[in-house]
Design a protein around this motif. Sequence first.
Motif, PDB file in Angstrom:
ATOM      1  N   THR A 123      -9.999  10.005   5.897  1.00  0.00           N
ATOM      2  CA  THR A 123     -10.956  10.389   6.942  1.00  0.00           C
ATOM      3  C   THR A 123     -12.024   9.313   7.109  1.00  0.00           C
ATOM      4  O   THR A 123     -12.410   8.974   8.232  1.00  0.00           O
ATOM      5  CB  THR A 123     -11.612  11.744   6.606  1.00  0.00           C
ATOM      6  N   ILE A 124     -12.499   8.777   5.990  1.00  0.00           N
ATOM      7  CA  ILE A 124     -13.483   7.677   6.036  1.00  0.00           C
ATOM      8  C   ILE A 124     -12.895   6.494   6.799  1.00  0.00           C
ATOM      9  O   ILE A 124     -13.527   5.921   7.685  1.00  0.00           O
ATOM     10  CB  ILE A 124     -13.872   7.244   4.605  1.00  0.00           C
ATOM     11  N   ALA A 125     -11.681   6.115   6.445  1.00  0.00           N
ATOM     12  CA  ALA A 125     -11.033   4.956   7.073  1.00  0.00           C
ATOM     13  C   ALA A 125     -10.799   5.174   8.569  1.00  0.00           C
ATOM     14  O   ALA A 125     -10.822   4.226   9.352  1.00  0.00           O
ATOM     15  CB  ALA A 125      -9.713   4.667   6.364  1.00  0.00           C
ATOM     16  N   ARG A 126     -10.597   6.424   8.946  1.00  0.00           N
ATOM     17  CA  ARG A 126     -10.319   6.737  10.351  1.00  0.00           C
ATOM     18  C   ARG A 126     -11.571   6.641  11.223  1.00  0.00           C
ATOM     19  O   ARG A 126     -11.486   6.367  12.426  1.00  0.00           O
ATOM     20  CB  ARG A 126      -9.709   8.135  10.436  1.00  0.00           C
ATOM     21  N   LEU A 142      -7.236   9.666  -6.747  1.00  0.00           N
ATOM     22  CA  LEU A 142      -6.817   8.839  -5.622  1.00  0.00           C
ATOM     23  C   LEU A 142      -5.544   8.058  -5.945  1.00  0.00           C
ATOM     24  O   LEU A 142      -5.346   7.601  -7.067  1.00  0.00           O
ATOM     25  CB  LEU A 142      -7.925   7.861  -5.234  1.00  0.00           C
ATOM     26  N   THR A 143      -4.709   7.869  -4.925  1.00  0.00           N
ATOM     27  CA  THR A 143      -3.467   7.100  -5.066  1.00  0.00           C
ATOM     28  C   THR A 143      -3.488   5.932  -4.091  1.00  0.00           C
ATOM     29  O   THR A 143      -4.466   5.715  -3.368  1.00  0.00           O
ATOM     30  CB  THR A 143      -2.243   7.988  -4.790  1.00  0.00           C
ATOM     31  N   ASP A 144      -2.391   5.208  -4.016  1.00  0.00           N
ATOM     32  CA  ASP A 144      -2.296   4.072  -3.101  1.00  0.00           C
ATOM     33  C   ASP A 144      -2.470   4.467  -1.635  1.00  0.00           C
ATOM     34  O   ASP A 144      -2.781   3.616  -0.790  1.00  0.00           O
ATOM     35  CB  ASP A 144      -0.946   3.367  -3.277  1.00  0.00           C
ATOM     36  N   ARG A 145      -2.286   5.749  -1.327  1.00  0.00           N
ATOM     37  CA  ARG A 145      -2.527   6.217   0.049  1.00  0.00           C
ATOM     38  C   ARG A 145      -3.926   5.824   0.514  1.00  0.00           C
ATOM     39  O   ARG A 145      -4.125   5.427   1.666  1.00  0.00           O
ATOM     40  CB  ARG A 145      -2.368   7.737   0.136  1.00  0.00           C
ATOM     41  N   SER A 146      -4.891   5.941  -0.394  1.00  0.00           N
ATOM     42  CA  SER A 146      -6.281   5.594  -0.050  1.00  0.00           C
ATOM     43  C   SER A 146      -6.422   4.104   0.235  1.00  0.00           C
ATOM     44  O   SER A 146      -7.114   3.703   1.175  1.00  0.00           O
ATOM     45  CB  SER A 146      -7.222   6.002  -1.197  1.00  0.00           C
ATOM     46  N   LEU A 147      -5.768   3.277  -0.565  1.00  0.00           N
ATOM     47  CA  LEU A 147      -5.847   1.827  -0.358  1.00  0.00           C
ATOM     48  C   LEU A 147      -5.187   1.427   0.956  1.00  0.00           C
ATOM     49  O   LEU A 147      -5.689   0.549   1.667  1.00  0.00           O
ATOM     50  CB  LEU A 147      -5.191   1.088  -1.534  1.00  0.00           C
ATOM     51  N   TYR A 148      -4.070   2.059   1.285  1.00  0.00           N
ATOM     52  CA  TYR A 148      -3.393   1.760   2.547  1.00  0.00           C
ATOM     53  C   TYR A 148      -4.300   2.132   3.727  1.00  0.00           C
ATOM     54  O   TYR A 148      -4.394   1.383   4.718  1.00  0.00           O
ATOM     55  CB  TYR A 148      -2.069   2.520   2.656  1.00  0.00           C
ATOM     56  N   PHE A 168      -4.048   3.855  -9.071  1.00  0.00           N
ATOM     57  CA  PHE A 168      -3.699   2.788  -8.133  1.00  0.00           C
ATOM     58  C   PHE A 168      -2.665   1.853  -8.757  1.00  0.00           C
ATOM     59  O   PHE A 168      -2.647   1.640  -9.966  1.00  0.00           O
ATOM     60  CB  PHE A 168      -4.929   1.980  -7.733  1.00  0.00           C
ATOM     61  N   SER A 169      -1.850   1.233  -7.900  1.00  0.00           N
ATOM     62  CA  SER A 169      -0.844   0.275  -8.380  1.00  0.00           C
ATOM     63  C   SER A 169      -1.180  -1.131  -7.889  1.00  0.00           C
ATOM     64  O   SER A 169      -1.998  -1.317  -6.978  1.00  0.00           O
ATOM     65  CB  SER A 169       0.548   0.673  -7.887  1.00  0.00           C
ATOM     66  N   ASP A 170      -0.529  -2.115  -8.477  1.00  0.00           N
ATOM     67  CA  ASP A 170      -0.756  -3.497  -8.045  1.00  0.00           C
ATOM     68  C   ASP A 170      -0.240  -3.733  -6.622  1.00  0.00           C
ATOM     69  O   ASP A 170      -0.774  -4.555  -5.876  1.00  0.00           O
ATOM     70  CB  ASP A 170      -0.126  -4.489  -9.022  1.00  0.00           C
ATOM     71  N   HIS A 171       0.774  -2.967  -6.214  1.00  0.00           N
ATOM     72  CA  HIS A 171       1.254  -3.086  -4.833  1.00  0.00           C
ATOM     73  C   HIS A 171       0.195  -2.596  -3.847  1.00  0.00           C
ATOM     74  O   HIS A 171       0.064  -3.143  -2.741  1.00  0.00           O
ATOM     75  CB  HIS A 171       2.555  -2.309  -4.652  1.00  0.00           C
ATOM     76  N   GLY A 172      -0.570  -1.563  -4.249  1.00  0.00           N
ATOM     77  CA  GLY A 172      -1.661  -1.075  -3.412  1.00  0.00           C
ATOM     78  C   GLY A 172      -2.740  -2.129  -3.231  1.00  0.00           C
ATOM     79  O   GLY A 172      -3.257  -2.331  -2.126  1.00  0.00           O
ATOM     80  N   GLU A 174      -2.285  -5.376  -3.563  1.00  0.00           N
ATOM     81  CA  GLU A 174      -1.672  -6.441  -2.773  1.00  0.00           C
ATOM     82  C   GLU A 174      -1.764  -6.126  -1.281  1.00  0.00           C
ATOM     83  O   GLU A 174      -2.120  -6.992  -0.469  1.00  0.00           O
ATOM     84  CB  GLU A 174      -0.215  -6.624  -3.195  1.00  0.00           C
ATOM     85  N   TYR A 175      -1.481  -4.887  -0.934  1.00  0.00           N
ATOM     86  CA  TYR A 175      -1.530  -4.479   0.468  1.00  0.00           C
ATOM     87  C   TYR A 175      -2.959  -4.506   0.996  1.00  0.00           C
ATOM     88  O   TYR A 175      -3.223  -5.025   2.086  1.00  0.00           O
ATOM     89  CB  TYR A 175      -0.940  -3.071   0.612  1.00  0.00           C
ATOM     90  N   LEU A 176      -3.893  -3.963   0.221  1.00  0.00           N
ATOM     91  CA  LEU A 176      -5.300  -3.905   0.629  1.00  0.00           C
ATOM     92  C   LEU A 176      -5.856  -5.294   0.923  1.00  0.00           C
ATOM     93  O   LEU A 176      -6.493  -5.525   1.956  1.00  0.00           O
ATOM     94  CB  LEU A 176      -6.136  -3.232  -0.473  1.00  0.00           C
ATOM     95  N   THR A 177      -5.618  -6.227   0.005  1.00  0.00           N
ATOM     96  CA  THR A 177      -6.201  -7.564   0.158  1.00  0.00           C
ATOM     97  C   THR A 177      -5.583  -8.342   1.320  1.00  0.00           C
ATOM     98  O   THR A 177      -6.178  -9.301   1.810  1.00  0.00           O
ATOM     99  CB  THR A 177      -6.060  -8.383  -1.141  1.00  0.00           C
ATOM    100  N   GLY A 178      -4.413  -7.924   1.762  1.00  0.00           N
ATOM    101  CA  GLY A 178      -3.803  -8.556   2.925  1.00  0.00           C
ATOM    102  C   GLY A 178      -4.577  -8.288   4.205  1.00  0.00           C
ATOM    103  O   GLY A 178      -4.462  -9.037   5.179  1.00  0.00           O
ATOM    104  N   PHE A 179      -5.399  -7.223   4.207  1.00  0.00           N
ATOM    105  CA  PHE A 179      -6.178  -6.854   5.388  1.00  0.00           C
ATOM    106  C   PHE A 179      -7.686  -7.037   5.164  1.00  0.00           C
ATOM    107  O   PHE A 179      -8.404  -7.439   6.067  1.00  0.00           O
ATOM    108  CB  PHE A 179      -5.899  -5.392   5.774  1.00  0.00           C
TER     109      PHE A 179
END
Length: 375
Positions: A123-126, A142-148, A168-172, A174-179
Motif C-alpha cells: 500500500t505504501i509503494a502504491r 515481511l517477505t520479498d513481496r515487499s521488496l518487489y 528477505f532473500s538475496d534475490h529480493g 538484487e531486484y530492489l537495487t535494480g530499481f
Amino acid sequence: MVRSEELNQCFEKLMMTGGGTDSAINISKKMGRAAITEWKDIPMELLLRIVSLVDDHRTIIMASQVCIGWREAISLGLTHLCLSWCKNNMSNLVISLAPKLQNLQSLVLRQDKPQLEDIAVETIARHCHDLQDLDLSKSFKLTDRSLYALAHGCPNLVKLNISGCTSFSDHGIEYLTGFCRKLKILNLCGCVGAATDLALQAIGRNCNQLQSLNLGWCENVGDVGVMSLAYGCPDLRTLDLCGCVCITDDSVIALANRCPHLTSLGLYYCQNITDRAMYSLVHSQGKKKKPSTSMWESIKARKGEEGLKSLNISQCTALTPSAVQALCDCFPALHTCSGRHSLVMSGCLNLTSVHCACAVQAHRSLPYVPHHHAH
C-alpha cells in the motif's frame, strides 16, 4: 469522526506546539488572521505550519479526523511520519493512512514485536512515490513481496533500514537495487538470507552512490561480495562487517584501494583478518597524501583530512602490535585514549601496547617523580 472532547484535547496539543497558544496566535496575526480561540477557527495554512512542528504523530493522526478539510491539509503537508508507537494493528493503520499521505518522504515503522505485513508495504509503494527514507527494521513477517513492491513504487529511496528482516532473500535485494539506484544508506544487519555475495554484487552494480552499508552478522558475506562492493561503490564511507566471519584480507585490501572516502570500518570477530589488511590501509592513506606548497595548505589539509576515524578490530586475534600501531600512527583520528575509543580492540590481549598519539603525549606530560634510593 472523533468526539468533541478529543478534538479539544487535540487542539490544545497543537496550539501548545512551539511555545504555547501565544506562538500560534502570533503566527496567525502575521498571516493577517484574527485571534484563534477554538479548533474550528484554524485556517489551513496555519494548520500546515503547526503540523510541521508537531513531534507527536498520534496527535496529527487524530487531527486528520476532524473534518475533510483538515484531512486534506494534513495529507498535503505531512512529509515525515513515525508510527513506531503503534503496538497493535500497525498494518491496518498503515493501510488506512498511506493513501492519504502521497507527499510522504520519511516513514519509520520500526517495531518491538512483528506486526507489519506485506500488504501494508504494498500500500505504501502504491501511494507514496516520493518516499526517500524508510525504516522497516524488525519486520520479521515481511517477505520479498515487499521488496518487489518498493522497487516499483518507491524508486527514489535514499535510505532504507531492513535490519532484522530475516525473511528477505538475496534475490529480493538484487531486484530492489535494480530499481532503487539512488540508495545512499542501507542497513542489512542480521539479514542473513538477504545479505550474500549475490546481493552485494547487485549493490555494487546498481548503487554507485552508496555511502553507508551495515552488514553486521551476515555470515554468508564473503570476499567476492565485498570486493564487488568496493569496486562498484567508490563513495563508500561507513561499512560494518562485524561478524562476517568468512571475509579475509582480500576484502579489506579492495576497500583500501577502491574506497578513498572510507572513514568507519567494523571488523569485529573477523578472525581471518591479518596484518596484510592493516598495512593495506596504511599504504592507501600514503597514496592519498600530496605534498603541500605552504604551511597554510598543510594546516587546511590536516583539518579536513580524510581517512579512518572509527575502526573495530575486536576479536581479530591474528593481528600483531606493530601492524596496528602503524595504522594508529597513520590515522590520527583513531584513538585508544580514555573517553575517545575510536579504535576498538576488545579481546585482543596481544595489542595492549598499541596507543594513539594523544595517549602517548598524555603519558609523557605526567610529572616526573624521582625515585629516592636508600643508602
